[in-house]
Design a protein around this motif. Structure first.
Motif, PDB file in Angstrom:
ATOM      1  N   LEU A  21      29.095 -35.851  96.319  1.00 22.61           N
ATOM      2  CA  LEU A  21      29.859 -35.170  95.269  1.00 22.61           C
ATOM      3  C   LEU A  21      31.121 -34.535  95.848  1.00 22.61           C
ATOM      4  O   LEU A  21      31.084 -33.875  96.887  1.00 22.61           O
ATOM      5  CB  LEU A  21      28.997 -34.082  94.621  1.00 22.61           C
ATOM      6  CG  LEU A  21      29.668 -33.253  93.523  1.00 22.61           C
ATOM      7  CD1 LEU A  21      29.740 -34.040  92.217  1.00 22.61           C
ATOM      8  CD2 LEU A  21      28.929 -31.929  93.305  1.00 22.61           C
ATOM      9  N   ASN A  23      33.531 -31.619  95.502  1.00 19.25           N
ATOM     10  CA  ASN A  23      33.478 -30.292  94.890  1.00 19.25           C
ATOM     11  C   ASN A  23      34.758 -29.983  94.110  1.00 19.25           C
ATOM     12  O   ASN A  23      35.814 -30.583  94.323  1.00 19.25           O
ATOM     13  CB  ASN A  23      33.266 -29.217  95.966  1.00 19.25           C
ATOM     14  CG  ASN A  23      31.823 -29.160  96.426  1.00 19.25           C
ATOM     15  OD1 ASN A  23      30.898 -29.410  95.660  1.00 19.25           O
ATOM     16  ND2 ASN A  23      31.621 -28.840  97.698  1.00 19.25           N
ATOM     17  N   ASP A  24      34.651 -28.999  93.199  1.00 23.30           N
ATOM     18  CA  ASP A  24      35.791 -28.619  92.370  1.00 23.30           C
ATOM     19  C   ASP A  24      36.902 -27.933  93.160  1.00 23.30           C
ATOM     20  O   ASP A  24      38.019 -27.801  92.650  1.00 23.30           O
ATOM     21  CB  ASP A  24      35.319 -27.694  91.229  1.00 23.30           C
ATOM     22  CG  ASP A  24      34.429 -28.417  90.229  1.00 23.30           C
ATOM     23  OD1 ASP A  24      34.569 -29.667  90.128  1.00 23.30           O
ATOM     24  OD2 ASP A  24      33.599 -27.762  89.571  1.00 23.30           O
ATOM     25  N   ASP A  25      36.608 -27.479  94.387  1.00 22.75           N
ATOM     26  CA  ASP A  25      37.671 -26.863  95.195  1.00 22.75           C
ATOM     27  C   ASP A  25      38.641 -27.902  95.766  1.00 22.75           C
ATOM     28  O   ASP A  25      39.616 -27.557  96.421  1.00 22.75           O
ATOM     29  CB  ASP A  25      37.067 -26.025  96.329  1.00 22.75           C
ATOM     30  CG  ASP A  25      36.243 -26.861  97.296  1.00 22.75           C
ATOM     31  OD1 ASP A  25      36.221 -28.111  97.157  1.00 22.75           O
ATOM     32  OD2 ASP A  25      35.618 -26.289  98.204  1.00 22.75           O
ATOM     33  N   ARG A  26      38.343 -29.187  95.543  1.00 30.92           N
ATOM     34  CA  ARG A  26      39.187 -30.310  95.959  1.00 30.92           C
ATOM     35  C   ARG A  26      39.355 -30.412  97.472  1.00 30.92           C
ATOM     36  O   ARG A  26      40.271 -31.056  97.948  1.00 30.92           O
ATOM     37  CB  ARG A  26      40.577 -30.214  95.300  1.00 30.92           C
ATOM     38  CG  ARG A  26      40.523 -30.176  93.781  1.00 30.92           C
ATOM     39  CD  ARG A  26      41.879 -30.394  93.197  1.00 30.92           C
ATOM     40  NE  ARG A  26      41.823 -30.487  91.739  1.00 30.92           N
ATOM     41  CZ  ARG A  26      42.785 -30.970  90.970  1.00 30.92           C
ATOM     42  NH1 ARG A  26      43.894 -31.412  91.540  1.00 30.92           N
ATOM     43  NH2 ARG A  26      42.651 -31.023  89.661  1.00 30.92           N
ATOM     44  N   THR A  32      24.387 -33.735  95.508  1.00 31.95           N
ATOM     45  CA  THR A  32      23.871 -33.172  94.259  1.00 31.95           C
ATOM     46  C   THR A  32      22.853 -34.118  93.652  1.00 31.95           C
ATOM     47  O   THR A  32      22.922 -35.340  93.849  1.00 31.95           O
ATOM     48  CB  THR A  32      25.007 -32.917  93.260  1.00 31.95           C
ATOM     49  OG1 THR A  32      24.457 -32.356  92.063  1.00 31.95           O
ATOM     50  CG2 THR A  32      25.722 -34.199  92.901  1.00 31.95           C
ATOM     51  N   ALA A  37      27.424 -36.121  87.172  1.00 32.73           N
ATOM     52  CA  ALA A  37      28.584 -35.306  87.527  1.00 32.73           C
ATOM     53  C   ALA A  37      29.809 -36.182  87.754  1.00 32.73           C
ATOM     54  O   ALA A  37      29.724 -37.246  88.365  1.00 32.73           O
ATOM     55  CB  ALA A  37      28.292 -34.474  88.763  1.00 32.73           C
ATOM     56  N   GLU A  38      30.952 -35.705  87.242  1.00 32.84           N
ATOM     57  CA  GLU A  38      32.180 -36.475  87.370  1.00 32.84           C
ATOM     58  C   GLU A  38      32.586 -36.653  88.830  1.00 32.84           C
ATOM     59  O   GLU A  38      33.091 -37.705  89.229  1.00 32.84           O
ATOM     60  CB  GLU A  38      33.311 -35.771  86.601  1.00 32.84           C
ATOM     61  CG  GLU A  38      34.606 -36.577  86.559  1.00 32.84           C
ATOM     62  CD  GLU A  38      35.693 -35.843  85.800  1.00 32.84           C
ATOM     63  OE1 GLU A  38      36.451 -36.501  85.088  1.00 32.84           O
ATOM     64  OE2 GLU A  38      35.773 -34.596  85.937  1.00 32.84           O
ATOM     65  N   GLY A  39      32.328 -35.649  89.648  1.00 33.44           N
ATOM     66  CA  GLY A  39      32.700 -35.720  91.056  1.00 33.44           C
ATOM     67  C   GLY A  39      31.862 -36.672  91.879  1.00 33.44           C
ATOM     68  O   GLY A  39      32.160 -36.900  93.060  1.00 33.44           O
ATOM     69  N   SER A  58      38.244 -39.606  95.350  1.00 35.49           N
ATOM     70  CA  SER A  58      37.485 -38.794  94.412  1.00 35.49           C
ATOM     71  C   SER A  58      38.202 -38.686  93.070  1.00 35.49           C
ATOM     72  O   SER A  58      39.323 -39.167  92.907  1.00 35.49           O
ATOM     73  CB  SER A  58      37.261 -37.393  95.003  1.00 35.49           C
ATOM     74  OG  SER A  58      38.489 -36.676  95.009  1.00 35.49           O
ATOM     75  N   CYS A  59      37.553 -37.999  92.130  1.00 32.35           N
ATOM     76  CA  CYS A  59      38.151 -37.788  90.810  1.00 32.35           C
ATOM     77  C   CYS A  59      39.380 -36.894  90.891  1.00 32.35           C
ATOM     78  O   CYS A  59      40.180 -36.840  89.950  1.00 32.35           O
ATOM     79  CB  CYS A  59      37.114 -37.201  89.857  1.00 32.35           C
ATOM     80  SG  CYS A  59      36.463 -35.586  90.377  1.00 32.35           S
ATOM     81  N   HIS A  60      39.550 -36.176  92.007  1.00 32.41           N
ATOM     82  CA  HIS A  60      40.702 -35.295  92.189  1.00 32.41           C
ATOM     83  C   HIS A  60      41.885 -36.017  92.833  1.00 32.41           C
ATOM     84  O   HIS A  60      42.913 -35.394  93.091  1.00 32.41           O
ATOM     85  CB  HIS A  60      40.316 -34.094  93.049  1.00 32.41           C
ATOM     86  CG  HIS A  60      39.066 -33.401  92.600  1.00 32.41           C
ATOM     87  ND1 HIS A  60      38.945 -32.816  91.345  1.00 32.41           N
ATOM     88  CD2 HIS A  60      37.868 -33.203  93.217  1.00 32.41           C
ATOM     89  CE1 HIS A  60      37.740 -32.290  91.223  1.00 32.41           C
ATOM     90  NE2 HIS A  60      37.067 -32.517  92.344  1.00 32.41           N
TER      91      HIS A  60
END
Length: 505
Positions: A21, A23-26, A32, A37-39, A58-60
């Motif tokens: 995964l 993480n949202d912190d990129r 996970t 989850a999108e990530g 990644s998605c980011h």
């Protein structure tokens, strides 16, 4: 690569049934259990100009990157992070991964030979992701990943799949700023820094790079012991001390068009590391590894390095591997060549390579390539120590003077196999032997072969070229010292008794 060839986006599931995964912190990654989850979705990009290399985005929009930062001080694992392509102009190889198939799963190898690993157990290791070399059997499965295709590719992955990250364009932009573009580093044993070296990234793919410029090396086994030449000048074993001269092996490269990936290893006694055909223990599969100085450099002294991460396996011509044994005596500290049949012994064929001395080539002098003459053209009557001394480290010397070689020894080369009790000979998988023979009589040859094989009462046979059957050799040997291929059949074997019944003896 077949796991990735048909997919634009995937999910990677670790041995813990958790997904890789972003993480949202990129910046960081973890594992996970939430497959939705999108990530957890990664876009696959193929690296231009490098067969078998991919990037995972990644998605980011950031790439999975193998860094040189310790995950924990004192531990071997390094951090895996997310980085943009602009952060990697100086080290683009850090976001490149090479898929290595392992059954129905894959291992993702980084630029320095380590593997993407999904960690378990207690915090802070739990759910973390690093790149590392598992040293224990219990953690070997931690570098294995299941690849799941994503049925409905998200829009951001479709956009990413249309993009290409051209390494040449990035290099041009980097050079335009007034700085030269650094070359990709060469993978070395346990490399831990992004050193900029002038060699191609494709060099990371070859096991020969461990030996290419090496003059002498040490081989360290899975048991943290070194391959050493015993002072009896015949056997080899393992020892904790790597400082002794017996732990140093001179590297020679086999000559010939098909020998680009073949090496020989010579001990401090001037003898070659040899994969013999003698069983280490009766009833066991392992065969002895010895130091020998054969009259002719045959395939028994040739080893093919096979890369396994940042370690190597040394393969014989017939597919066995140099193996450092453990356990109780007589296995403890012994060295054989074999194919591990159990998971617990898979690591026993892996070796770390320590380069002790490098081969320096100047503009005026080039290192001489090893020829078969260095061990073939010597006087068989001379003492072994003298012949070993004259051919010690032959490829490391460079001179403008003319070197006079000893005269070729008279006689013919005899290649032979030994038949089993049933009279069968497996010439395709069992390695034969050879010796030099002076004489023309069958009786002389029979006595010589009894000395070579240590078997009393043998029948020297040749194979009929028309039907492939074995027949006793009864006439004079071919003239002009022509090379011969024969089979030693024990008189007590089934085939030997058949010859006697047919009155062929």
């Amino acid at each position: 690569m077949e796991f990735f060839a048909s997919f634009t986006s995937i999910k990677l599931r670790s041995h813990l049934c958790k997904y890789l995964l972003a993480n949202d912190d990129r910046q960081t990654v973890r594992q996970t259990t939430k497959a939705s989850a999108e990530g957890a979705i990664w876009s696959v990009e193929f690296v231009e100009g490098k067969i078998g290399a991919i990037r995972l985005q990644s998605c980011h929009g950031r790439y999975l990157s193998a860094t040189d930062l310790n995950f924990l001080l004192g531990a071997t694992g390094k951090k895996v992070t997310l980085q943009t392509k602009y952060e990697n102009l100086g080290a683009p190889w850090s976001v490149e991964w090479e898929p290595v198939r392992d059954g129905d799963r894959v291992k993702l190898m980084s630029w320095c030979g380590t593997f993407l690993r999904g960690n378990g157990v207690t915090p802070p290791w739990r759910n973390s992701v690093t790149h590392d070399e598992p040293r224990f059997s219990s953690t070997k499965g931690w570098i294995l990943w299941d690849v799941e295709a994503v049925d409905e590719t998200p829009k951001y992955c479709l956009l990413m799949s249309r993009r290409t990250w051209s390494m040449s364009n990035s290099s041009d932009e980097f050079s335009a700023s007034g700085k030269s573009s650094p070359a990709t580093p060469k993978s070395v044993r346990r490399s831990s820094t992004f050193q900029l070296k002038s060699c191609s990234a494709n060099n990371l793919r070859s096991a020969m790079d461990f030996f290419r410029n090496a003059k002498t090396v040490r081989l360290r086994s899975h048991h943290d012991k070194y391959l050493v030449a015993d002072n009896d000048e015949e056997s080899v074993n393992q020892d904790r001390s790597g400082s002794s001269k017996t732990a140093r092996w001179s590297v020679e490269f086999a000559s010939g068009a098909s020998s680009d990936s073949i090496i020989r290893l010579k001990s401090c006694y001037g003898k070659y590391l040899t994969a013999s055909n003698q069983p280490f223990l009766l009833g066991m599969t392992g065969r002895k590894v010895l130091q020998t100085l054969p009259r002719r450099l045959d395939s028994s002294v040739e080893w093919e390095p096979v890369r396994e991460g940042s370690q190597v396996k040394l393969k014989t011509r017939y597919g066995n591997f140099l193996r450092a044994n453990g356990g109780l005596p007589p296995w403890r500290n012994s060295v054989t060549h074999d194919i591990p049949s159990r998971t617990a012994t898979q690591d026993w064929i892996l070796w770390d390579i320590d380069v002790v001395e490098i081969q320096v080539q100047s503009a005026n002098h080039k290192a001489a390539t090893i020829e078969h003459m260095d061990s073939l053209d010597f006087n068989p009557g001379s003492p072994p120590s003298a012949s070993g001394k004259s051919s010690n480290y032959p490829r490391l010397e460079s001179t403008d003077s003319t070197v006079s070689l000893p005269p070729k020894s008279e006689g013919r080369t005899i290649y032979y196999h030994v038949a089993d009790e049933s009279g069968d000979v497996d010439e395709d998988t069992v390695e034969g032997s050879s010796f030099m023979f002076k004489g023309n009589g069958v009786e002389e040859l029979t006595h010589k072969m009894e000395e070579e094989t240590g078997i009393k009462g043998i029948i020297v046979c040749t194979r009929n070229p028309l039907n492939g059957n074995l027949y006793p050799l009864r006439l004079q040997l071919p003239p002009n010292n022509a090379t011969m291929h024969v089979v030693a059949v024990p008189e007590s074997s089934k085939l030997g008794k058949d010859f006697e019944k047919q009155r062929l003896l």
